[in-house]
Design a protein around this motif. Structure first.
Motif, PDB file in Angstrom:
ATOM      1  N   HIS A  62       0.862  -1.189   0.000  1.00 26.44           N
ATOM      2  CA  HIS A  62       0.000   0.000   0.000  1.00 26.44           C
ATOM      3  C   HIS A  62       0.898   1.239   0.000  1.00 26.44           C
ATOM      4  N   HIS A  64       2.018   5.433   0.648  1.00 33.92           N
ATOM      5  CA  HIS A  64       1.914   6.585   1.558  1.00 33.92           C
ATOM      6  C   HIS A  64       2.577   7.772   0.882  1.00 33.92           C
ATOM      7  N   HIS A 106       4.739   0.069   0.397  1.00 36.38           N
ATOM      8  CA  HIS A 106       5.358  -0.936   1.256  1.00 36.38           C
ATOM      9  C   HIS A 106       4.334  -1.920   1.805  1.00 36.38           C
ATOM     10  N   GLU A 108       3.607  -4.442   5.377  1.00 38.66           N
ATOM     11  CA  GLU A 108       3.931  -4.694   6.779  1.00 38.66           C
ATOM     12  C   GLU A 108       3.219  -5.992   7.130  1.00 38.66           C
TER      13      GLU A 108
HETATM   14 FE   FE2 Z   1       1.961   1.536   5.887  1.00 35.86          FE
END
Ligand code: FE2
Length: 288
Positions: A62, A64, A106, A108
């Motif tokens: 996703h 940012h 990135h 996570e």
């Molecule tokens: Fe994130």
């Protein structure tokens, strides 16, 4: 004589259960209807569960743009990877400070199949002139986070200063303070925050008396206290999570407000609607 008022509890906010990523259950404390933001803080999520079903799906790729994310792990392991070639594993006690800047994509993902996953993710805004800066990671293992014994309180200094000890995170724009404070019942910790900084305390284990006199409140676990304007703030441990003798734990976070217009949509936080639309266009055409 010019005295700065002590800080008290301006209001109490309870987080809202939600899910994000591919279905990770979490509690959104800042960035929800009761507390949309607390300039310069855009979001605070607490994640904490023993049930792998609540976290195993993780946060796949996703984007940012335009702000910073701070992930503080308490329990569990999380692997991050991004489109600029960075990769790492966050372990218990580790902190990752990511400057999304002009754009990052990135993931996570949990690095475990079972056991407890617990921690916080905080979003801090960037000023207009830094929103398009180069993306950057600052990652600190637990051994890099200084711990200070202040009276009977034990404090981890993630950002800011305490008794001459400086936390590893430095961000001149918002000048953040981020302390993780452990208080046995009756132990007291006072801390002078820069006046003019927005500040909150979030109790995540046990309960803590915050403030002094009329402006004090006993804050129970999983409640956020927005602190009033002033300087010094006082904490007194009440009871722990497990039993009345265990320590309470609270994070204290403060930062300089940016006082700029915020145009926010999902993972993009800019100053204007035009910049937001540009962020979408840039992401969709692979320019992150
Ligand atoms: Fe994130």
């Amino acid at each position: 004589m010019n005295t700065v008022a002590t800080r008290g509890v301006a209001r109490l906010v309870r987080g809202m259960p939600t899910s994000d990523g591919a279905g990770v259950k979490l509690t959104r404390v800042i960035g929800q209807p009761q507390l949309a933001d607390l300039d310069p803080f855009l979001m605070l999520d607490e994640f904490g569960t023993d049930n792998p079903g609540d976290y195993i799906a993780g946060f796949p790729d996703h984007p940012h743009r335009g702000f910073e994310t701070v992930t503080y792990m308490l329990d569990g392991r999380m692997r991050h990877r991004d489109n600029h070639g960075h990769e790492g594993v966050l372990v218990p006690g580790a902190v990752q400070w990511m400057t999304a800047g002009r754009g990052i994509v990135h993931s996570e993902m949990p690095e475990q199949q079972e056991g407890r996953m617990r921690g916080f993710q905080l979003w801090i805004n960037l000023p207009a002139q830094q929103k398009m800066t180069a993306p950057r990671y600052q990652e600190f293992g637990p051994e890099k986070i200084p711990q200070v014994t202040a009276g009977t309180a034990r404090v981890k200094v993630i950002a800011g200063q305490l008794e001459g000890v400086t936390g590893p995170i430095v961000q001149p724009a918002t000048d953040p303070t981020y302390l993780d404070i452990e208080l046995t019942p009756g132990s007291v910790f006072t801390h002078a925050l820069p006046s003019g900084h927005a500040a909150f305390a979030y109790v995540y284990e046990g309960s803590v008396r915050i403030g002094e006199g009329d402006a004090a409140a006993t804050v129970a676990g999983h409640e956020l206290a927005v602190l009033s304007e002033g300087g010094m703030v006082r904490f007194e441990g009440r009871s722990g999570a497990a039993d009345s003798r265990a320590a309470a734990r609270v994070i204290l976070v403060a930062g300089r407000p940016l006082r700029e217009p915020v145009a926010k949509y999902g993972p993009f936080v800019m100053n204007t609607r035009e910049e937001l639309m540009q962020a979408f266009a840039d992401f969709q055409s692979g320019r992150f």
